[in-house]
Motif scaffolding. Structure first.
Motif, short mmCIF file in Angstrom:
data_model
loop_
_atom_site.label_atom_id
_atom_site.label_comp_id
_atom_site.label_asym_id
_atom_site.label_seq_id
_atom_site.Cartn_x
_atom_site.Cartn_y
_atom_site.Cartn_z
N LEU A 174 -9.18 7.78 0.59
CA LEU A 174 -9.84 6.87 -0.03
C LEU A 174 -10.35 7.17 -1.21
O LEU A 174 -11.48 7.40 -1.56
CB LEU A 174 -11.04 6.06 0.58
CG LEU A 174 -10.78 5.51 1.87
CD1 LEU A 174 -12.17 5.45 2.86
CD2 LEU A 174 -10.04 4.45 1.85
N PRO A 175 -9.20 7.57 -2.05
CA PRO A 175 -9.64 8.24 -3.65
C PRO A 175 -10.54 7.22 -4.43
O PRO A 175 -11.17 7.64 -5.31
CB PRO A 175 -8.29 8.62 -4.18
CG PRO A 175 -7.38 7.76 -3.54
CD PRO A 175 -7.93 7.56 -2.08
N ASP A 176 -10.35 5.80 -4.18
CA ASP A 176 -11.03 4.99 -5.15
C ASP A 176 -12.14 4.42 -4.31
O ASP A 176 -12.98 3.35 -4.72
CB ASP A 176 -10.05 3.69 -5.28
CG ASP A 176 -9.09 4.26 -6.52
OD1 ASP A 176 -9.18 5.40 -7.14
OD2 ASP A 176 -8.19 3.71 -6.55
N GLY A 177 -12.51 5.19 -3.31
CA GLY A 177 -13.80 4.54 -2.57
C GLY A 177 -15.07 4.64 -3.18
O GLY A 177 -15.07 5.82 -3.71
N GLU A 253 -0.41 -1.92 -5.40
CA GLU A 253 -1.01 -1.17 -6.46
C GLU A 253 -2.37 -0.66 -5.79
O GLU A 253 -3.22 -1.17 -5.88
CB GLU A 253 -1.15 -2.05 -7.65
CG GLU A 253 0.00 -2.91 -8.16
CD GLU A 253 1.01 -1.77 -8.69
OE1 GLU A 253 0.50 -0.68 -9.11
OE2 GLU A 253 2.03 -1.97 -8.49
N SER A 254 -2.11 0.53 -5.34
CA SER A 254 -3.39 1.17 -4.67
C SER A 254 -3.16 2.43 -4.50
O SER A 254 -2.10 3.01 -4.53
CB SER A 254 -3.72 0.49 -3.18
OG SER A 254 -4.70 1.20 -2.76
N HIS A 255 -4.32 3.28 -4.76
CA HIS A 255 -4.32 4.78 -4.48
C HIS A 255 -4.64 4.94 -2.89
O HIS A 255 -4.66 6.42 -2.64
CB HIS A 255 -5.26 5.51 -5.42
CG HIS A 255 -4.86 5.52 -7.05
ND1 HIS A 255 -5.13 4.33 -7.71
CD2 HIS A 255 -3.96 6.10 -7.56
CE1 HIS A 255 -4.59 4.73 -8.94
NE2 HIS A 255 -3.74 5.67 -8.87
N ASN A 256 -5.41 4.06 -2.34
CA ASN A 256 -6.13 4.31 -1.06
C ASN A 256 -4.89 4.20 0.15
O ASN A 256 -3.92 3.44 0.24
CB ASN A 256 -6.90 3.28 -0.89
CG ASN A 256 -8.29 3.49 -1.71
OD1 ASN A 256 -8.46 4.32 -2.31
ND2 ASN A 256 -8.65 2.18 -2.38
#
Length: 349
Positions: A174-177, A253-256
């Motif tokens: 979860l880098p954008d958590g 479109e997500s980094h998670n």
């Protein structure tokens, strides 16, 4: 949809006790087990609760804790890819499912692929999210070095009070958590499995290779993958889709690695899944009345309640009631998500 999950237990072919739960009504959807789950804890966790609620809104959604994890037996003798496939077979049989849609998330993807190839008569549709055909140890020298580093991190810090060790995994998944989400993921790791079991599961997962099985899939298959996924690279998802005959590939479109409820990729995922699975779309848009469809079209065009009321010559209170009904039928809880779903379905154009 019911608001209660029903946890039950069954036994795999080697006698291991498996916890499984079903929630919702409609066409059956089964999720192959992935790394680190806890049926009871996930029910309240911001990591997985929206997945459980979203996937059970139009389906009888069944999930289970893998062996060594969550509420399933914590000390099984056998940890192997084959045992994971047999566990899925046991859960399906315990629920007396003759034909169903199958979801594989992350390492659950190759498990689902193996099951679908082995039982083509039972799997009607296959959905793979954040999945892969080959584990880390099958992807080259750099991935092997990364795998060894993660094993050592788990061995040193998983069972200690030093949350920094577990946070390495949280930030990869979860880098954008938010800080709250990272803390929730740390708690999930703590309650779901011991450090020793986490390492064993990683070691088995990292040796998976279903590259020869994937081309044998005969069911309609949807593959979704985050463009910035840091746990399983986007290229692995694209490679997997290329192996599967006629698979549809949807970049998100997500980094998670695990989609969060707050990010736009989550309703995009649900929209793609619901338009693909049997029985999902009618439950979402087919239940709308003619007036609700008219109002939804105006919502998708960006009109607010006051503007919609003027356009349709309705009282604003009436518009609010219609909007609330639309949210319920689409399985969303705010205006932005309703607009995303509507535009994906062609409204507002």
């Amino acid at each position: 949809m019911t608001d209660r999950q029903h946890i039950r237990f069954c036994t795999s072919s080697d006698g291991v006790s498996l916890a499984h739960a079903t929630l919702g009504h409609g066409t059956p959807l089964v999720k192959a087990a992935n790394w680190l789950t806890h049926l009871e804890h996930d029910w309240q966790s911001p990591i997985w609760r929206h997945w459980v609620l979203g996937l059970s809104r139009h389906h009888a959604y069944t999930r289970y804790d893998t062996r060594g994890c969550g509420l399933s037996e914590r000390e099984p003798a056998d940890f192997s890819f084959e045992s994971w496939v047999r566990d899925l077979e046991a859960v399906v049989d315990a629920n007396k499912l003759e034909r169903f849609s199958l979801l594989g998330i992350s390492q659950g993807g190759p498990i689902a692929i193996a099951y679908a190839v082995r039982h083509p008569e039972r799997v009607s549709h296959l959905v793979l999210y954040g999945a892969f055909a080959r584990g880390r140890l099958k992807r080259g020298a750099q991935s092997i070095e990364e795998a060894m580093l993660y094993y050592k991190l788990v061995e040193l810090g998983w069972g200690t009070d030093a949350a920094a060790f577990r946070e390495v995994f949280a930030r990869e998944f979860l880098p954008d958590g938010s800080p709250e989400t990272i803390q929730a993921f740390d708690e999930l790791q703590r309650v779901s499995a011991s450090g020793a079991k986490a390492v064993r599961m990683m070691q088995v997962s990292d040796q998976i290779d279903v590259s020869e099985l994937a081309p044998r899939l005969a069911c309609p298959t949807l593959v979704l993958h985050g463009r910035g996924d840091r746990r399983v690279a986007f290229e692995e998802g694209r490679r997997l889709a290329a192996l599967i005959p006629n698979a549809r590939f949807v970049p998100l479109e997500s980094h998670n690695h695990v989609l969060l409820e707050s990010e736009p990729a989550w309703p995009a995922f649900l929209g793609a899944l619901e338009s693909f699975l049997p029985g999902a779309t009618p439950g979402a848009f087919g239940d709308l009345t003619a007036r609700e469809r008219q109002l939804l079209d105006l919502l998708a065009r960006g009109l607010d309640n006051h503007q919609i009321a003027a356009h349709l010559e309705l009282a604003e209170k009436t518009v609010r009631n219609h909007v609330s009904a639309i949210f319920t039928k689409l399985g969303v809880d705010n205006r932005a998500r309703a607009v995303v779903r509507a535009r994906e379905a062609g409204f507002g154009s």
